[in-house]
Design a protein around this motif. Structure first.
Motif, mmCIF file in Angstrom:
data_model
loop_
_atom_site.group_PDB
_atom_site.id
_atom_site.type_symbol
_atom_site.label_atom_id
_atom_site.label_comp_id
_atom_site.label_asym_id
_atom_site.label_seq_id
_atom_site.Cartn_x
_atom_site.Cartn_y
_atom_site.Cartn_z
ATOM 1 N N GLY A 104 0.908 -1.419 -0.025
ATOM 2 C CA GLY A 104 -0.080 0.124 -0.159
ATOM 3 C C GLY A 104 0.875 1.344 -0.024
ATOM 4 O O GLY A 104 2.080 1.168 0.259
ATOM 5 N N PRO A 105 0.417 2.482 -0.217
ATOM 6 C CA PRO A 105 0.831 3.781 -0.400
ATOM 7 C C PRO A 105 1.220 4.462 0.598
ATOM 8 O O PRO A 105 2.065 5.170 0.814
ATOM 9 N N VAL A 106 0.723 3.954 1.774
ATOM 10 C CA VAL A 106 0.591 4.849 3.090
ATOM 11 C C VAL A 106 1.950 4.780 3.819
ATOM 12 O O VAL A 106 2.587 3.827 3.759
ATOM 13 N N SER A 107 2.460 5.791 4.490
ATOM 14 C CA SER A 107 3.598 5.761 5.317
ATOM 15 C C SER A 107 3.517 4.743 6.389
ATOM 16 O O SER A 107 2.391 4.760 7.302
ATOM 17 N N GLN A 108 4.757 3.996 6.711
ATOM 18 C CA GLN A 108 4.514 3.287 7.683
ATOM 19 C C GLN A 108 6.058 3.455 8.522
ATOM 20 O O GLN A 108 7.132 3.509 7.866
ATOM 21 N N PRO A 109 6.016 2.970 9.903
ATOM 22 C CA PRO A 109 7.417 3.119 10.554
ATOM 23 C C PRO A 109 8.479 2.215 9.752
ATOM 24 O O PRO A 109 9.566 2.544 9.736
ATOM 25 N N LEU A 110 8.014 0.967 9.412
ATOM 26 C CA LEU A 110 8.933 0.063 8.944
ATOM 27 C C LEU A 110 9.407 0.544 7.617
ATOM 28 O O LEU A 110 10.723 0.257 7.418
ATOM 29 N N HIS A 111 8.664 1.154 6.634
ATOM 30 C CA HIS A 111 9.125 1.669 5.343
ATOM 31 C C HIS A 111 10.170 2.680 5.716
ATOM 32 O O HIS A 111 11.345 3.088 5.159
ATOM 33 N N THR A 112 9.902 3.585 6.731
ATOM 34 C CA THR A 112 10.460 4.793 7.060
ATOM 35 C C THR A 112 11.854 4.466 7.537
ATOM 36 O O THR A 112 12.910 4.967 7.226
ATOM 37 N N ALA B 196 5.337 -1.193 15.403
ATOM 38 C CA ALA B 196 5.903 -1.832 14.255
ATOM 39 C C ALA B 196 5.011 -1.708 12.993
ATOM 40 O O ALA B 196 5.628 -1.362 11.900
ATOM 41 N N VAL B 197 3.618 -1.391 13.073
ATOM 42 C CA VAL B 197 2.685 -1.241 12.128
ATOM 43 C C VAL B 197 1.683 0.063 12.835
ATOM 44 O O VAL B 197 1.105 -0.345 13.626
ATOM 45 N N HIS B 198 1.576 0.921 11.780
ATOM 46 C CA HIS B 198 0.367 2.019 12.103
ATOM 47 C C HIS B 198 -0.994 1.274 11.497
ATOM 48 O O HIS B 198 -0.951 0.784 10.458
ATOM 49 N N PRO B 199 -1.999 1.668 12.168
ATOM 50 C CA PRO B 199 -3.216 1.065 11.714
ATOM 51 C C PRO B 199 -3.630 1.646 10.482
ATOM 52 O O PRO B 199 -4.691 1.253 9.711
ATOM 53 N N SER B 200 -3.041 2.786 9.824
ATOM 54 C CA SER B 200 -3.364 3.422 8.587
ATOM 55 C C SER B 200 -3.153 2.422 7.515
ATOM 56 O O SER B 200 -3.874 2.792 6.374
ATOM 57 N N VAL B 201 -2.640 1.398 7.686
ATOM 58 C CA VAL B 201 -2.523 0.406 6.749
ATOM 59 C C VAL B 201 -3.537 -0.619 6.354
ATOM 60 O O VAL B 201 -3.344 -1.149 5.217
ATOM 61 N N ARG B 202 -4.514 -0.464 7.374
ATOM 62 C CA ARG B 202 -5.691 -1.368 7.324
ATOM 63 C C ARG B 202 -6.271 -1.104 5.965
ATOM 64 O O ARG B 202 -6.573 -0.044 5.374
ATOM 65 N N GLY B 203 -6.816 -2.283 5.013
ATOM 66 C CA GLY B 203 -7.346 -2.299 3.931
ATOM 67 C C GLY B 203 -6.284 -2.522 2.870
ATOM 68 O O GLY B 203 -6.687 -2.769 1.874
ATOM 69 N N TYR B 204 -5.051 -2.519 3.152
ATOM 70 C CA TYR B 204 -4.027 -2.893 2.139
ATOM 71 C C TYR B 204 -3.506 -4.218 2.425
ATOM 72 O O TYR B 204 -3.500 -4.560 3.795
ATOM 73 N N PRO B 205 -2.942 -5.058 1.594
ATOM 74 C CA PRO B 205 -2.529 -6.336 1.894
ATOM 75 C C PRO B 205 -1.229 -6.142 2.717
ATOM 76 O O PRO B 205 -0.286 -5.245 2.535
ATOM 77 N N VAL B 206 -1.216 -6.779 3.860
ATOM 78 C CA VAL B 206 -0.199 -7.237 4.854
ATOM 79 C C VAL B 206 0.231 -8.439 5.209
ATOM 80 O O VAL B 206 -0.707 -9.279 4.948
ATOM 81 N N ALA B 207 1.515 -8.615 5.525
ATOM 82 C CA ALA B 207 1.873 -10.143 5.610
ATOM 83 C C ALA B 207 0.747 -10.734 6.791
ATOM 84 O O ALA B 207 0.632 -9.962 7.793
ATOM 85 N N PRO B 208 0.575 -12.019 6.593
ATOM 86 C CA PRO B 208 -0.298 -12.440 7.890
ATOM 87 C C PRO B 208 0.581 -12.241 9.061
ATOM 88 O O PRO B 208 -0.297 -12.580 10.200
ATOM 89 N N PHE B 209 1.735 -12.430 9.318
ATOM 90 C CA PHE B 209 2.352 -12.431 10.674
ATOM 91 C C PHE B 209 2.607 -10.868 11.044
ATOM 92 O O PHE B 209 3.420 -10.850 12.201
ATOM 93 N N VAL B 210 2.073 -9.978 10.393
ATOM 94 C CA VAL B 210 2.314 -8.450 10.875
ATOM 95 C C VAL B 210 0.901 -8.214 11.463
ATOM 96 O O VAL B 210 0.010 -7.944 10.626
ATOM 97 N N PRO B 211 0.815 -7.896 12.698
ATOM 98 C CA PRO B 211 -0.461 -7.428 13.226
ATOM 99 C C PRO B 211 -0.617 -6.172 13.090
ATOM 100 O O PRO B 211 -0.201 -5.102 13.133
#
Length: 304
Positions: A61-69, A106-121
């Motif tokens: 997904g396009p949204v900013s995330q701590p892991l990407h940053t 680890a993951v900001h909830p803004s990613v909800r709705g985009y594909p994320v690995a199943p082991f990433v809560p």
């Protein structure tokens, strides 16, 4: 003549890698320029100062995330460009997504709705995470970046490392994050003392495989993929790391031999964590390959 590991890896990079990893490979091994790496990183940047667009392949997904940053900061650090107004914007983003205690989830909830690995809560109110916070804090300190966000985040990291030591348990990725923090934090005496205690936990809990030919005899952390082991070189990626003192010369030599031997026939190094989609593994392998080559070279192993 047999091809060198670097030559085999180069063919793999040109065949499979994203433009960013192609530019990174050229910078580290072919005399390429830092400007080209920055230009390739720029499309992943967002207006909020963070980075998105699956820079870290397991979070889409396009949204900013701590892991990407954090990934973007590692790239900038590796080319000597971790500073200036760009990093100031990154720190503002980190402030905006911090938890109540000033650290990173680890993951900001803004990613909800985009594909994320199943082991990433993905949860609405994610807790602070040393895995996300430690490497960022250590890297910013090492680059002498000063920002208000760092004060509380640094305190969180110290407390998290002490908690690991006192509890006497952890898992490999968390230990790697702790090492990244300790290798960069300014209080070197305190960092050295904490690293000594952390190293004892690693050895007592057998979190590093010291005999690669007997890896199956070592435990795998809950939630990890079968055979997802970590080795001395995963903790001490450079000889100057505090984690290097945890291992004998013989143990480190066996670890580096093992790393060198993991190069696949296609020239790339494998992804060892759980694979959940074909594209994510394909995107991750070039970055893993670059880091393997950098680790081998840092420890004086011939690659070309």
């Amino acid at each position: 003549m047999a091809e060198t590991p670097l030559a085999r890896a180069e063919r793999f990079i040109w065949l499979t890698a994203r433009v960013l990893e192609q530019r990174r490979f050229a910078y580290h091994f072919l005399g390429g320029g830092a400007d080209a790496v920055e230009t390739a990183l720029a499309p992943y940047a967002n207006a909020d100062g963070g980075y998105g667009y699956a820079l870290e392949p397991d979070v889409r997904g396009p949204v900013s995330q701590p892991l990407h940053t954090a990934h973007a900061l590692r790239v900038l650090d590796s080319i000597g460009r971790c500073g200036g107004t760009r990093v100031e914007r990154v720190c503002r983003y980190l402030t905006s997504v911090s938890t109540y205690d000033g650290a990173l989830p680890a993951v900001h909830p803004s990613v909800r709705g985009y594909p994320v690995a199943p082991f990433v809560p993905v949860v609405d109110d994610p807790p602070s995470d040393l895995l996300a916070t430690g490497p960022v804090v250590g890297l910013l300190h090492r680059n002498q970046v000063w920002h208000a966000w760092l004060f509380r985040a640094t305190d969180f990291c110290w407390a998290a490392v002490e908690s690991i030591v006192e509890a006497g348990r952890s898992h490999p990725y968390e230990v790697e994050a702790a090492v990244a923090f300790l290798d960069g934090v300014p209080d070197r005496a305190r960092a050295g003392a904490a690293a000594d205690r952390l190293g004892r936990v690693v050895r007592e809990r057998r979190l590093a495989v010291l005999e690669p030919d007997r890896a199956d005899a070592y435990p795998t952390a809950p939630g990890y993929a079968p055979g997802e082991h970590h080795f001395p070189h995963d903790y001490a990626r450079v000889p100057g790391s505090l984690a290097r003192a945890w291992f004998t010369d013989e143990e480190m030599a066996r670890s580096l031999d093992h790393l060198a031997g993991l190069q696949d026939e296609d020239g790339g190094w494998p992804v060892t964590w759980r694979q959940w989609a074909p594209g994510t593994a394909l995107e991750a392998r070039p970055a893993v390959t670059i880091e393997a080559l950098r680790t081998l070279r840092a420890h004086g192993r011939p690659i070309d």
